[in-house]
Structures are given as C-alpha cells and as structure tokens.
Enzyme design. Structure first.
Site: not given
Length: 291
Positions: A233-236
């Site tokens: 999950e992008l930038d999470a």
C-alpha cells in the site's frame, strides 16, 4: 564500504524477544542469561496491553566467546520458546548488515548515509547504489561503492525491477533514498520489514511533482519528513521516524526545499541506524522503537 571506527566488542550481542504478556517472562529470560554467564548491559521492554497483549523485550549483553557459545544459547532460547510461546532474534553486535541504496537524481540522503558509515556512526556496509539515472555514479565511485544504472520506463519497468532485484538479492536491507519510482508489491514481498523509504510529510495534502511550491503557496509553517517501512500500500507502511522544522512567511520555495533536504537526511539516517541496531519492531501497522 566498511568502517573500522567504533568497532563492536566481539562478545557483545543483542536479543529481541516477543511473546504473549504474562507475569514472569522478564525473570525467565534474565535468569537464562545469568545461567549461561551473560552480563546484560541494556534492557528495554514494552507491553501492548498488560491484561493480555504482546510483550516485547530488547536486551544488549556481553557473553564471553559468544560466537563459540551461540549454539548453546540458541538451544536454551528454543527451550524457553516452547514454554512461553515466544519468538526471538539473536544478533552478534559485530554483524554488519549489507545495505543497498536506491536513488534517482538527488544525492543528499545518499551522502548522509555514506558519511555515517565512514564515520562509524552507522554499523553497516553499503554494498550497492542502484539508480534509474546515471547522474550519481561519481558519488558512489568516490566512496568505493559499486553503482548500477538501471533505466526505467513505463514499458520496461517490470524488466528493470527484475534486474534490480537480481543486483540486491543478497542484501539485508534496501533503502529508497529519494528513489522516484514506485516499487511493485512483488518487490516489497522480497524485503518484508527490510525496505525503508523517505518522503516529505506534506502527504496527502500536497502531492504531485512540485509539493514545495504547493506548500509555499498555502503558507505552511512546518517542513517535515517521514521514514517508514514500504508495503504494497503506497506510503502507508509502518512509520519508523519523523521530524519537523519550522519555516515562516519569509521562506522561499528554495528555502523550503533546503530545509526539507536537511530533515530528510536526519530522519532517514536515524531510521536506518535504528533498524540495523535491531531497535525497530513492527507491530501491525505501527512500530515499537527502542531508541
């Protein structure tokens, strides 16, 4: 690039233990260490919920002839694991993790990591610099680090990533030091809790190619950076470290970028240092950091 400065004692070790929280676990582990003759020099612990959560313990210790007695200590820990349902990680402090750094066009974070290794402040070896541009090859060459140019286009992204994975297959940690490419879920899966990214902390408010211009136009008063583990999950991914610096109405866009570079250098270098010292434990979407 190895460093001879600040060497770790040959008999020093680290032990990280996790198990269901219940009375007696600290006594059991410290008693085991005493029985084998280990001297505990530092101890930190955390309970997620004393009424039934997960207990985490990090020890630093000295044990004469640790390398020769490691098998004995591991066997004793395995016995304890069965009784207390614990998982554990035992590391000799002399171990220097092998690190690969991915970069694009900016060198400030890479330079900070190189400096800290050479100064002995970061007990790791940078064994590869991988970039989708050739521009930072002189930086790597000056530090004696192999540089790998792996161009990336939308059409070649999968092949480029496969090539990059081949280059870094045997490293202990991958650091995305302002690498301006999104890595795939497959890449993330190859390095679970061993892939660290740095980005500005304007997200999600100011996205796009020029976040500092957008932030300047809105009159922000804080410049920040976040280092985190990378997940699908992008930038999470779980956050390891964050920091901020104040700016005011006089700051230009370039002033903000300069402050941002400074904060990014400090935040990522600190996160990588804590990781290689086994101070970061992932707990779901969060981290425990024994700083």
């Amino acid at each position: 690039m190895p460093s001879a400065q600040n060497p770790q004692p040959a008999d020093a070790g680290r032990l990280v233990v996790r198990c269901p929280d219940r009375p007696g676990i600290v006594a059991a582990i410290s008693g085991l260490m005493a029985e084998v003759g280990a001297n505990i020099t530092d101890s930190q612990q955390h309970s997620s919920d004393p009424s039934g959560g997960t207990f985490t313990l990090r020890l630093e210790f000295v044990l004469a002839d640790l390398a020769g007695r490691r098998a004995e200590l591991e066997a004793r820990l395995a016995e304890l694991a069965g009784e207390w349902q614990l998982t554990w990680r035992l590391v000799e402090a002399t171990h220097r993790p092998r690190v690969a750094v991915f970069v694009s066009l900016t060198d400030h974070v890479l330079q900070e990591l190189i400096y800290r290794v050479s100064a002995g402040d970061l007990q790791a070896d940078i064994v590869a610099v991988v970039s989708n541009h050739p521009d930072l090859e002189p930086v790597a060459a000056a530090a004696g680090i192999p540089f790998h140019h792996v161009p990336v286009t939308p059409e070649t992204k999968a092949d480029a990533e496969a090539r990059a994975l081949g280059i870094v297959a045997d490293v202990d940690l991958v650091v995305l030091a302002r690498y301006m490419q999104i890595v795939s879920p497959e890449f993330c899966a190859r390095f679970p809790e061993r892939l660290i990214n740095i980005h500005h902390s304007f997200l999600p408010a100011f996205v796009g190619a020029n976040p500092y211009r957008a932030a300047h136009d809105r009159g922000v008063k804080l410049i920040g950076a976040t280092a985190h583990y990378v997940t699908a999950e992008l930038d999470a991914g779980p956050i390891i470290e964050q920091e901020v610096a104040r700016v005011d109405h006089r700051a230009t866009v370039e002033d903000m970028r300069r402050v941002g570079r400074y904060v990014e250098r400090q935040v990522l270098a600190q996160a990588v240092t804590w990781h290689v010292e086994d101070r970061v434990i992932v707990e779901g979407p969060r981290t425990i950091v024994f700083a």
